[in-house]
Write an enzyme that holds these catalytic residues in place. Structure first.
Site, PDB file in Angstrom:
ATOM      1  N   ARG A   1       2.482   8.379   6.750  1.00  0.00           N
ATOM      2  CA  ARG A   1       2.781   8.329   8.181  1.00  0.00           C
ATOM      3  C   ARG A   1       4.261   8.003   8.401  1.00  0.00           C
ATOM      4  NH1 ARG A   1      -0.636   3.663  10.113  1.00  0.00           N
ATOM      5  NH2 ARG A   1      -0.134   2.967   8.015  1.00  0.00           N
TER       6      ARG A   1
ATOM      7  N   LYS B   1       0.824  -1.209   0.000  1.00  0.00           N
ATOM      8  CA  LYS B   1       0.000   0.000   0.000  1.00  0.00           C
ATOM      9  C   LYS B   1       0.859   1.260   0.000  1.00  0.00           C
ATOM     10  CE  LYS B   1      -2.518   0.312   3.591  1.00  0.00           C
ATOM     11  NZ  LYS B   1      -1.497   1.031   4.397  1.00  0.00           N
TER      12      LYS B   1
ATOM     13  N   PHE C   1       3.371  -8.672  -8.964  1.00  0.00           N
ATOM     14  CA  PHE C   1       4.472  -9.546  -8.557  1.00  0.00           C
ATOM     15  C   PHE C   1       4.872 -10.387  -9.766  1.00  0.00           C
ATOM     16  CE2 PHE C   1       3.296  -8.199  -4.442  1.00  0.00           C
ATOM     17  CZ  PHE C   1       4.226  -8.627  -3.507  1.00  0.00           C
TER      18      PHE C   1
ATOM     19  N   ALA D   1      -3.366   1.805  12.541  1.00  0.00           N
ATOM     20  CA  ALA D   1      -4.797   1.747  12.217  1.00  0.00           C
ATOM     21  C   ALA D   1      -5.507   0.607  12.931  1.00  0.00           C
ATOM     22  CB  ALA D   1      -4.990   1.609  10.710  1.00  0.00           C
TER      23      ALA D   1
ATOM     24  N   TRP E   1       6.783  -1.013  -8.502  1.00  0.00           N
ATOM     25  CA  TRP E   1       7.835  -1.562  -7.643  1.00  0.00           C
ATOM     26  C   TRP E   1       9.096  -1.823  -8.455  1.00  0.00           C
ATOM     27  CZ3 TRP E   1      10.415  -6.332  -7.502  1.00  0.00           C
ATOM     28  CH2 TRP E   1      11.164  -6.569  -6.337  1.00  0.00           C
TER      29      TRP E   1
ATOM     30  N   THR F   1       3.994   1.475  -0.930  1.00  0.00           N
ATOM     31  CA  THR F   1       4.701   1.469  -2.202  1.00  0.00           C
ATOM     32  C   THR F   1       3.819   2.038  -3.312  1.00  0.00           C
ATOM     33  OG1 THR F   1       5.921  -0.490  -1.486  1.00  0.00           O
ATOM     34  CG2 THR F   1       5.928  -0.014  -3.836  1.00  0.00           C
TER      35      THR F   1
ATOM     36  N   PHE G   1      -3.318  -0.295   7.065  1.00  0.00           N
ATOM     37  CA  PHE G   1      -3.887  -1.638   6.915  1.00  0.00           C
ATOM     38  C   PHE G   1      -5.017  -1.650   5.881  1.00  0.00           C
ATOM     39  CE2 PHE G   1      -2.052  -2.034  11.326  1.00  0.00           C
ATOM     40  CZ  PHE G   1      -1.021  -2.879  10.953  1.00  0.00           C
TER      41      PHE G   1
END
Length: 559
Positions: free
Chosen positions: A97, A74, A384, A276, A412, A76, A304
């Protein structure tokens, strides 16, 4: 298969620009940046105050399906999307954050993104950074010290030692500190009582810093903290102990948002860090408001899965700060969907379209939930190398049947070049002005009914159960004028239920509320459910065992 170096290796070779150059891109004068070295800085309060009244950019929330050990990415994706928006010519700012040391040395790792979608300097951000968490910890424990000191010197406020609710805090996972007894050692050390520690990210001081609008608001909220009760059951506030002023002074610099950059030299604010699953899971209001004044698009994340972070972002942060999101992105991975479809982690590299289809029920639940807040949604499939075309197509078809587009993202491995399609779609959704944001429940709803509403509408629970003492405590807070506050439900992040092993999209389950806490300064009521703990423990093999300096003097093991 793309051979990508480790996150820390990529971060170490980043071509960073001086932080003054990053600030200049946003129109922040050099005199209004307080540098911490050459690659990070805080933005002055004078500059922030001068931005009030200007137009706001469009706010984009990045959330996700329920996390699994397979990973979702998330943060990333948040970083990648910010880079992607800048790549297609938009003026975008990222808001994240700050990572907590507990997960960095535990099992989760850091929170600076990954691969070629990171914020840097990665080591600093994941470790001590600009000292914000240390300041929050110190302010929290100053109040704890002043409580025991007040009792030692005669207890003029008549504090009932059995009803002190303020615990101590530290930014580390340490299960041994969950419950403790102190002070011990005789008369000179004070009066023994039961207490304990919470992790700093669960501290009300953390929540207050992330929700306060300026130093004056910060001090007022700190004064509103309830530390316990007298024998007549009346509340004792931090301001009664005259602790609020000193606490605010400790937090003076921590209140200023931190400016850093991505690997592609785009601006990012990294500020505040409540979890969270045990807190409200969003970066600071100060940073988000600053970014909205300085950028045309602001990409932020909530912790999360959407059942936790997104719900709290909407029902607590947006409600309290008057924010109106323009669009939301739900991050999913084929691997995580297969786990939600019943595949073991060891078998995730094998194609299994049927498992993906089963696991999509979790994705669909999150999409439906976000739409309940009136926010348009797009799905980001975080790629992925083991993903197959058939598996990706299964997700696209599933999302399409819900009227939502699912877009494959390769940020990524490829950075902003791999996420352009998502960037264009986000602009389309945000600029369409179809969002009609509304919180899930009204302020006037009784506290227990607010908990039930979240459990029923977001978790799809069949029932919320709580002891009589919990219900009576909520009723008492309503009588004291706190009934209008939103609720912050502390729940496992791994499931819609309170059972972390119940994956997919369960419904009809029971949500047990074990304890409730009033965060009067932050402005919400915490309902602790199931076995969730506000002081996590370390795993059997913590990441700390693998973090060290290598022979070249570089840090290894952070991720």
């Amino acid at each position: 298969m793309v051979d990508v170096p480790s996150d820390i290796e990529i971060a170490r070779t980043a071509h960073k620009k001086p932080i003054f150059d990053i600030g200049q891109r946003l129109g922040i004068p050099q005199a209004d940046l307080v540098p911490y070295g050459h690659d990070k800085a805080k933005v002055s309060s004078q500059f922030l105050a001068g931005q009030k009244g200007g137009p706001d950019g469009r706010l984009i929330l990045v959330t996700a399906i329920n996390p699994t050990p397979a990973g979702e990415g998330k943060t990333t994706t948040t970083v990648g999307l910010g880079d992607g928006l800048n790549r297609i010519g938009k003026r975008a700012v990222i808001c994240l954050r700050e990572p907590s040391l507990g997960p960095c040395f535990g099992v989760k790792g850091g929170a600076a993104g990954g691969g070629y979608a990171q914020v840097v300097p990665m080591e600093d951000i994941n470790l001590h950074f600009t000292g914000d968490f240390h300041a929050i910890t110190s302010a929290h424990n100053l109040l704890a010290a002043m409580i025991d000191n007040h009792i030692y010197w005669g207890n003029g406020l008549d504090i009932d030692l059995r009803r002190i609710t303020w615990r101590r805090a530290m930014d580390m996972n340490d299960r041994a500190l969950r419950q403790s007894v102190g002070p011990l050692g005789g008369v000179s050390n004070g009066f023994p009582r039961e207490t304990g520690f919470d992790i700093t990210v669960a501290s009300e001081v953390m929540a207050i810093l992330c929700l306060a609008s300026d130093l004056q608001d910060l001090e007022r909220r700190l004064g509103d903290i309830i530390i316990g009760y007298r024998r007549d059951r009346s509340a004792v506030f931090a301001r009664d102990l005259k602790a609020d002023g000193a606490m605010a002074v400790l937090l003076k610099d921590a209140m200023l948002p931190n400016l850093v950059q991505t690997l592609e030299n785009n601006p990012a604010f990294v500020h505040g860090g409540p979890f969270a699953n045990i807190a409200h899971g969003c970066n600071s209001v100060v940073a988000t408001r600053a970014a909205l004044k300085l950028g045309d698009y602001v990409v932020t994340e909530a912790g999360f899965g959407a059942d936790l972070g997104a719900e709290k972002f909407f029902d607590i942060k947006c409600r309290k700060a008057g924010l109106s999101p323009a669009a939301a992105v739900v991050v999913a991975t084929i691997r995580a969907l297969k786990m939600n479809g019943g595949v073991a982690k060891s078998d995730l590299s094998q194609e299994n379209v049927a498992a993906v289809q089963r696991g999509c029920a979790n994705l669909g639940r999150h999409i439906e939930n976000i739409q309940k807040f009136g926010i348009p949604v797009v799905v980001a499939i975080n790629h992925f190398s083991s993903d197959t075309l058939s598996e990706v197509e299964a997700v696209r078809v599933y999302a399409q049947n819900l009227g939502v587009e699912a877009i494959l993202c390769r940020h990524w491995a490829e950075g902003s070049a791999g996420i352009e399609d998502l960037a264009y779609k986000v602009v389309e959704l945000a600029d369409s002005e179809t969002a009609s944001f509304q919180p899930l429940y009204a302020d006037e709803l009784p506290l227990f009914e607010k908990i039930e509403t979240v459990a029923r509408e977001i978790y799809r629970a069949g029932e919320v159960v709580a002891d009589r003492s919990v219900r009576e405590q909520l009723t008492a807070w309503e009588a004291q004028g706190y009934g209008h506050l939103p609720v912050c439900i502390a729940k496992t992040q791994y499931s819609f239920s309170t059972d972390p092993t119940l994956l997919g999209a369960p419904k009809g389950h029971v949500v047990p509320v074990r304890e409730v806490r009033l965060n009067a300064g932050a402005g919400f009521v915490v309902a602790i459910t199931g076995e969730i703990r506000t002081m996590p423990g370390l795993p059997r093999s913590p990441a700390a065992e693998r973090i060290r300096f290598n022979q070249a003097g570089h840090v290894e093991g952070l991720f």
